[in-house]
Design a protein around this motif. Structure first.
Motif, PDB file in Angstrom:
ATOM      1  N   VAL A  27      -1.026 -34.305 -14.450  1.00 34.57           N
ATOM      2  CA  VAL A  27      -0.792 -35.688 -14.039  1.00 34.57           C
ATOM      3  C   VAL A  27      -2.093 -36.475 -14.118  1.00 34.57           C
ATOM      4  O   VAL A  27      -3.181 -35.917 -13.985  1.00 34.57           O
ATOM      5  CB  VAL A  27      -0.211 -35.770 -12.605  1.00 34.57           C
ATOM      6  N   GLY A  28      -1.955 -37.751 -14.340  1.00 32.40           N
ATOM      7  CA  GLY A  28      -3.100 -38.637 -14.412  1.00 32.40           C
ATOM      8  C   GLY A  28      -2.683 -39.960 -15.019  1.00 32.40           C
ATOM      9  O   GLY A  28      -1.605 -40.071 -15.603  1.00 32.40           O
ATOM     10  N   PRO A  29      -3.534 -40.957 -14.887  1.00 28.37           N
ATOM     11  CA  PRO A  29      -3.200 -42.277 -15.429  1.00 28.37           C
ATOM     12  C   PRO A  29      -3.238 -42.272 -16.949  1.00 28.37           C
ATOM     13  O   PRO A  29      -3.800 -41.353 -17.573  1.00 28.37           O
ATOM     14  CB  PRO A  29      -4.304 -43.176 -14.852  1.00 28.37           C
ATOM     15  N   PRO A  30      -2.651 -43.291 -17.581  1.00 25.59           N
ATOM     16  CA  PRO A  30      -2.713 -43.387 -19.037  1.00 25.59           C
ATOM     17  C   PRO A  30      -4.170 -43.348 -19.517  1.00 25.59           C
ATOM     18  O   PRO A  30      -5.067 -43.902 -18.881  1.00 25.59           O
ATOM     19  CB  PRO A  30      -2.087 -44.754 -19.341  1.00 25.59           C
ATOM     20  N   GLY A  31      -4.384 -42.634 -20.608  1.00 25.06           N
ATOM     21  CA  GLY A  31      -5.718 -42.554 -21.186  1.00 25.06           C
ATOM     22  C   GLY A  31      -6.626 -41.522 -20.547  1.00 25.06           C
ATOM     23  O   GLY A  31      -7.820 -41.482 -20.829  1.00 25.06           O
ATOM     24  N   LYS A  36      -4.519 -34.222 -24.664  1.00 26.04           N
ATOM     25  CA  LYS A  36      -5.525 -33.324 -25.239  1.00 26.04           C
ATOM     26  C   LYS A  36      -5.653 -32.060 -24.390  1.00 26.04           C
ATOM     27  O   LYS A  36      -5.744 -30.948 -24.926  1.00 26.04           O
ATOM     28  CB  LYS A  36      -6.878 -34.051 -25.327  1.00 26.04           C
ATOM     29  N   LEU A  37      -5.653 -32.212 -23.091  1.00 29.19           N
ATOM     30  CA  LEU A  37      -5.726 -31.052 -22.207  1.00 29.19           C
ATOM     31  C   LEU A  37      -4.517 -30.138 -22.421  1.00 29.19           C
ATOM     32  O   LEU A  37      -4.655 -28.911 -22.477  1.00 29.19           O
ATOM     33  CB  LEU A  37      -5.807 -31.502 -20.746  1.00 29.19           C
ATOM     34  N   CYS A  38      -3.342 -30.726 -22.575  1.00 25.88           N
ATOM     35  CA  CYS A  38      -2.135 -29.935 -22.836  1.00 25.88           C
ATOM     36  C   CYS A  38      -2.258 -29.170 -24.146  1.00 25.88           C
ATOM     37  O   CYS A  38      -1.866 -28.007 -24.225  1.00 25.88           O
ATOM     38  CB  CYS A  38      -0.905 -30.834 -22.848  1.00 25.88           C
ATOM     39  N   GLU A  39      -2.802 -29.813 -25.179  1.00 28.32           N
ATOM     40  CA  GLU A  39      -3.006 -29.128 -26.455  1.00 28.32           C
ATOM     41  C   GLU A  39      -3.910 -27.910 -26.283  1.00 28.32           C
ATOM     42  O   GLU A  39      -3.629 -26.835 -26.824  1.00 28.32           O
ATOM     43  CB  GLU A  39      -3.647 -30.076 -27.477  1.00 28.32           C
ATOM     44  N   LEU A 105       4.180 -29.722 -18.462  1.00 32.25           N
ATOM     45  CA  LEU A 105       4.731 -31.082 -18.427  1.00 32.25           C
ATOM     46  C   LEU A 105       3.614 -32.105 -18.340  1.00 32.25           C
ATOM     47  O   LEU A 105       2.690 -31.982 -17.546  1.00 32.25           O
ATOM     48  CB  LEU A 105       5.664 -31.228 -17.221  1.00 32.25           C
ATOM     49  N   ASP A 106       3.751 -33.137 -19.142  1.00 32.12           N
ATOM     50  CA  ASP A 106       2.775 -34.220 -19.209  1.00 32.12           C
ATOM     51  C   ASP A 106       3.540 -35.544 -19.218  1.00 32.12           C
ATOM     52  O   ASP A 106       4.491 -35.701 -19.958  1.00 32.12           O
ATOM     53  CB  ASP A 106       1.970 -34.023 -20.494  1.00 32.12           C
ATOM     54  N   GLY A 107       3.125 -36.475 -18.377  1.00 28.40           N
ATOM     55  CA  GLY A 107       3.659 -37.826 -18.462  1.00 28.40           C
ATOM     56  C   GLY A 107       4.903 -38.101 -17.639  1.00 28.40           C
ATOM     57  O   GLY A 107       5.728 -38.912 -18.036  1.00 28.40           O
ATOM     58  N   LEU A 108       5.061 -37.447 -16.517  1.00 27.83           N
ATOM     59  CA  LEU A 108       6.178 -37.746 -15.619  1.00 27.83           C
ATOM     60  C   LEU A 108       5.662 -37.693 -14.198  1.00 27.83           C
ATOM     61  O   LEU A 108       4.985 -36.719 -13.843  1.00 27.83           O
ATOM     62  CB  LEU A 108       7.294 -36.727 -15.808  1.00 27.83           C
TER      63      LEU A 108
END
Length: 113
Positions: A27-31, A36-39, A105-108
């Motif tokens: 989790v984190g704000p946009p940008g 990249k961390l997920c990759e 999961l990224d972006g929720l």
């Protein structure tokens, strides 16, 4: 009786697979380099990167009921309600495709807290 035993066996098998998989969320704000961390993490661990935004776009493209509702909401208000986002991503996370490998999961949620 045989059908019930088969269903119970399938439930036990699914639970056993769920117990072995690794599931995480970034989790984190946009940008904030979540993608990249997920990759980096998924390149060294047996798990799939699941993007909340990508899941929404895929559901809308597939024309599922939830995808059509998301598309309508986005057209009307510019945003997809959080409950609908959770429904779409939750269905993806519980899919057989992710049971064996786990997920990151990224972006929720995609809305501000």
């Amino acid at each position: 009786a045989a059908r019930k035993a088969a269903e119970e066996g399938a439930v036990r098998e699914r639970r056993a697979r769920e117990d072995k998989r690794l599931t995480c969320a970034i989790v984190g704000p946009p940008g904030s380099i979540k993608g990249k961390l997920c990759e980096l993490v998924t390149s060294t661990h047996a798990m799939k990167h699941v993007s909340g935004g990508e899941a929404l776009r895929d559901a809308m493209k597939a024309g599922s009921d939830a995808g059509r509702a998301a598309q309508e909401a986005r057209k009307d208000t510019g945003q997809v309600p959080e409950a609908l986002q959770i429904e779409i991503v939750g269905a993806l996370l519980m899919s057989d495709a992710l049971l064996d490998c786990g997920w990151l999961l990224d972006g929720l949620p995609r809305t501000k807290a």
